[in-house]
Design a protein around this motif. Sequence first.
Motif, PDB file in Angstrom:
ATOM      1  N   ASP A  13       0.833  -1.210   0.000  1.00  0.00           N
ATOM      2  CA  ASP A  13       0.000   0.000   0.000  1.00  0.00           C
ATOM      3  C   ASP A  13       0.863   1.254   0.000  1.00  0.00           C
ATOM      4  O   ASP A  13       0.547   2.235  -0.681  1.00  0.00           O
ATOM      5  CB  ASP A  13      -0.942   0.013   1.204  1.00  0.00           C
ATOM      6  CG  ASP A  13      -2.029  -1.043   1.108  1.00  0.00           C
ATOM      7  OD1 ASP A  13      -2.303  -1.524  -0.020  1.00  0.00           O
ATOM      8  OD2 ASP A  13      -2.604  -1.390   2.157  1.00  0.00           O
ATOM      9  N   LEU A  14       1.946   1.229   0.757  1.00  0.00           N
ATOM     10  CA  LEU A  14       2.864   2.364   0.809  1.00  0.00           C
ATOM     11  C   LEU A  14       3.491   2.611  -0.560  1.00  0.00           C
ATOM     12  O   LEU A  14       3.515   3.742  -1.060  1.00  0.00           O
ATOM     13  CB  LEU A  14       3.962   2.115   1.847  1.00  0.00           C
ATOM     14  CG  LEU A  14       5.033   3.189   1.974  1.00  0.00           C
ATOM     15  CD1 LEU A  14       4.452   4.463   2.571  1.00  0.00           C
ATOM     16  CD2 LEU A  14       6.181   2.675   2.821  1.00  0.00           C
ATOM     17  N   VAL A  15       3.957   1.564  -1.201  1.00  0.00           N
ATOM     18  CA  VAL A  15       4.584   1.687  -2.519  1.00  0.00           C
ATOM     19  C   VAL A  15       3.573   2.142  -3.559  1.00  0.00           C
ATOM     20  O   VAL A  15       3.862   3.017  -4.387  1.00  0.00           O
ATOM     21  CB  VAL A  15       5.261   0.360  -2.938  1.00  0.00           C
ATOM     22  CG1 VAL A  15       5.738   0.423  -4.380  1.00  0.00           C
ATOM     23  CG2 VAL A  15       6.420   0.048  -2.003  1.00  0.00           C
ATOM     24  N   THR A  16       2.370   1.615  -3.503  1.00  0.00           N
ATOM     25  CA  THR A  16       1.326   2.013  -4.454  1.00  0.00           C
ATOM     26  C   THR A  16       1.020   3.499  -4.337  1.00  0.00           C
ATOM     27  O   THR A  16       0.927   4.201  -5.347  1.00  0.00           O
ATOM     28  CB  THR A  16       0.049   1.184  -4.228  1.00  0.00           C
ATOM     29  OG1 THR A  16       0.364  -0.195  -4.442  1.00  0.00           O
ATOM     30  CG2 THR A  16      -1.068   1.605  -5.160  1.00  0.00           C
ATOM     31  N   LEU A  17       0.888   3.988  -3.119  1.00  0.00           N
ATOM     32  CA  LEU A  17       0.607   5.410  -2.918  1.00  0.00           C
ATOM     33  C   LEU A  17       1.802   6.274  -3.338  1.00  0.00           C
ATOM     34  O   LEU A  17       1.626   7.331  -3.954  1.00  0.00           O
ATOM     35  CB  LEU A  17       0.238   5.677  -1.463  1.00  0.00           C
ATOM     36  CG  LEU A  17      -0.245   7.090  -1.145  1.00  0.00           C
ATOM     37  CD1 LEU A  17      -1.403   7.517  -2.038  1.00  0.00           C
ATOM     38  CD2 LEU A  17      -0.636   7.180   0.323  1.00  0.00           C
TER      39      LEU A  17
END
Length: 118
Positions: A13-17
Amino acid sequence: MHANTQPPVWDDDLVTLAVEVLRVLADRTRLQLAGLLLDEEKSVTELAGELDRPIPAVSQHLAKMRMARLVVTRRDGSSVLYRVENGHVRQLVVDTIGHVEHLLDDVPPHHRGVGVVS
């Protein structure tokens, strides 16, 4: 040298954002807008004039930047003023331009005191 040589493994989720934030900033007009907002607040009209772009187009870019939390607004009477969200966004823009200056020039402008953003 650091004792831990393992690269970080970030949550999906962190990488996607993070990718989404970079995607929003990876546009010529939006990067220029971010640069114009590093040190002062400006209205859509001022920004459109400085970039010689139509106000509706600049407004759409700013809306995308707001959704990505790259800029924030403040109402001043009937005007809405924009500025970069925080020091992290500012540093991201400054470091990106600084990195590219190094790719293009042995002694980039920021090392000669030209175009330095403090």
